[in-house]
Enzyme design. Structure first.
Site, mmCIF file in Angstrom:
data_model
loop_
_atom_site.group_PDB
_atom_site.id
_atom_site.type_symbol
_atom_site.label_atom_id
_atom_site.label_comp_id
_atom_site.label_asym_id
_atom_site.label_seq_id
_atom_site.Cartn_x
_atom_site.Cartn_y
_atom_site.Cartn_z
ATOM 1 N N HIS A 72 0.817 -1.225 0.000
ATOM 2 C CA HIS A 72 0.000 0.000 0.000
ATOM 3 C C HIS A 72 0.846 1.269 0.000
ATOM 4 O O HIS A 72 0.500 2.249 -0.665
ATOM 5 C CB HIS A 72 -0.964 -0.022 1.197
ATOM 6 C CG HIS A 72 -1.986 -1.115 1.100
ATOM 7 N ND1 HIS A 72 -2.124 -2.105 2.050
ATOM 8 C CD2 HIS A 72 -2.898 -1.394 0.143
ATOM 9 C CE1 HIS A 72 -3.089 -2.932 1.690
ATOM 10 N NE2 HIS A 72 -3.581 -2.521 0.536
ATOM 11 N N GLU A 116 -15.461 -0.208 -4.269
ATOM 12 C CA GLU A 116 -15.104 -1.621 -4.101
ATOM 13 C C GLU A 116 -16.276 -2.473 -4.593
ATOM 14 O O GLU A 116 -17.425 -2.243 -4.216
ATOM 15 C CB GLU A 116 -14.802 -1.910 -2.615
ATOM 16 C CG GLU A 116 -14.793 -3.368 -2.224
ATOM 17 C CD GLU A 116 -13.775 -4.222 -2.995
ATOM 18 O OE1 GLU A 116 -12.615 -3.805 -3.105
ATOM 19 O OE2 GLU A 116 -14.170 -5.316 -3.474
ATOM 20 N N GLY A 149 -16.316 -0.552 -10.172
ATOM 21 C CA GLY A 149 -15.355 0.526 -10.374
ATOM 22 C C GLY A 149 -15.158 0.866 -11.846
ATOM 23 O O GLY A 149 -14.801 2.005 -12.186
ATOM 24 N N ASP A 167 -6.465 -0.452 -7.158
ATOM 25 C CA ASP A 167 -5.989 -1.440 -6.181
ATOM 26 C C ASP A 167 -6.847 -2.685 -6.302
ATOM 27 O O ASP A 167 -7.701 -2.963 -5.465
ATOM 28 C CB ASP A 167 -6.077 -0.838 -4.767
ATOM 29 C CG ASP A 167 -5.623 -1.826 -3.711
ATOM 30 O OD1 ASP A 167 -4.992 -2.833 -4.066
ATOM 31 O OD2 ASP A 167 -5.922 -1.585 -2.527
HETATM 32 N N1 SPD Z 1 -1.447 -11.326 -6.856
HETATM 33 C C1 SPD Z 1 -1.871 -10.384 -5.905
HETATM 34 C C2 SPD Z 1 -2.257 -9.074 -6.455
HETATM 35 C C3 SPD Z 1 -2.960 -8.304 -5.418
HETATM 36 C C4 SPD Z 1 -3.097 -6.901 -5.702
HETATM 37 N N2 SPD Z 1 -4.024 -6.236 -4.828
HETATM 38 C C5 SPD Z 1 -3.890 -6.447 -3.461
HETATM 39 C C6 SPD Z 1 -4.936 -5.729 -2.693
HETATM 40 C C7 SPD Z 1 -4.397 -5.071 -1.502
HETATM 41 N N3 SPD Z 1 -5.171 -3.941 -1.122
#
Ligand code: SPD
Length: 292
Positions: A72, A116, A149, A167
């Site tokens: 993050h 989300e 989204g 994300d």
């Molecule tokens: N292969 C994993 C990819 C994950 C990407 N997103 C993760 C979410 C965390 N907020």
């Protein structure tokens, strides 16, 4: 991309929880706390011995209490420290709350729209990984919408955000549409002048072709796009990337000192120095592929 075989995902049966990718497994020892099928995907929360409580979507590792900051901080701070303004931020995905928490650490941020797709992700993360979102969940600047989204990006007004952060999960299931030309074109349309776009851009080892294709596409669409390399040990290969894009030049490469000063002391991984190295540390083979 190679598919994780969610049908072979059998969490915790022998004390190991494994993400399977082709001929490789990425596993942590632990036990299952909740294992649900939402309308969109399988949502699993486990307690891992190494990293605390963790989330998997369709058998793929997403985040963990003691490893979320690798991901993050890398996604958020290069964008938030470099955009011309940062009043309005859009997060697509991010239902565990970790991206929002990092964004809200920047006092100049006035509104964060987080979209989300899966309410079950939010529910289980708030219950089992509450520190990821932390105080962010109660911050009046955060507006959480449960919905698509991609549709949000299509329908939001042009030039309505200073920063757009994607994300999401890997490109299968509900996250599949977060990797294509049309979606990225809408993200570009949403940016205000001086804005910055960022997305997780997979592993240059485990998802090499996808990673290269994403960087190429973002360079074509925005004019300026560069991957930042770091590591998320629980993800396939551990070697990970985030790609930043802007229309007016590679402004995302330089963290403004006054913005960095506010957040850097509270970071575990990110710093202006770490970021500078991460942008430079492109593997020679990837650089050749991108130049070709
Ligand atoms: N292969 C994993 C990819 C994950 C990407 N997103 C993760 C979410 C965390 N907020």
């Amino acid at each position: 991309m190679a598919e994780t075989n969610v049908d072979r995902f059998d969490p915790g049966r022998d004390g190991w929880i494994d993400e399977t990718l082709g001929h490789v497994r990425y596993g942590l020892r632990g036990k299952v706390l909740e294992d649900r099928h939402s309308a969109l995907q399988r949502v699993t929360v486990v307690h891992t011995e190494a990293y605390g409580n963790a989330l998997l979507l369709d058998g793929r590792w997403m985040t963990a209490e003691r490893q979320e900051r690798h991901y993050h901080e890398a996604l958020v701070h290069p964008a938030l420290c470099s955009a011309e303004r940062i009043e309005r931020v859009l997060i697509i995905g991010g239902g565990d709350g970790g991206t929002a928490r990092q964004v809200l650490r920047h006092p100049s941020v006035e509104q964060v729209d987080m979209v989300e797709v899966d309410a079950v992700v939010v529910e289980l993360c708030r219950r089992h990984l509450p520190d990821l979102g932390g105080d962010g969940w109660h911050d009046p600047r955060l507006r959480l919408s449960v919905g698509d989204g991609i549709a949000w990006a299509e329908q939001a007004a042009a030039a309505s955000y200073d920063v757009v952060l994607v994300d999401g999960s890997d490109p299968a299931g509900p996250a599949e549409g977060l990797f294509n030309r049309s979606f990225f074109q809408h993200c570009r349309r949403l940016l205000r002048p001086g804005g910055v776009f960022a997305t997780q851009s997979e592993s240059p080892e485990a998802f090499r072709q996808l990673h290269i294709a994403m960087v190429r596409l973002l360079r074509e669409l925005f004019g300026h796009a560069d991957p930042l390399y770091g590591w998320v040990p629980m993800y396939p290969s551990g070697w990970w990337s985030w790609t930043f894009a802007a229309l007016d030049g590679p402004r995302y490469r330089i963290a403004r000192p006054e913005r960095a000063a506010v957040v850097a002391a509270g970071c575990e991984i990110w710093s202006p120095r770490w970021q500078e190295g991460g942008f430079i540390a492109m593997a020679a083979g990837i650089a050749r592929a991108l130049d070709a």
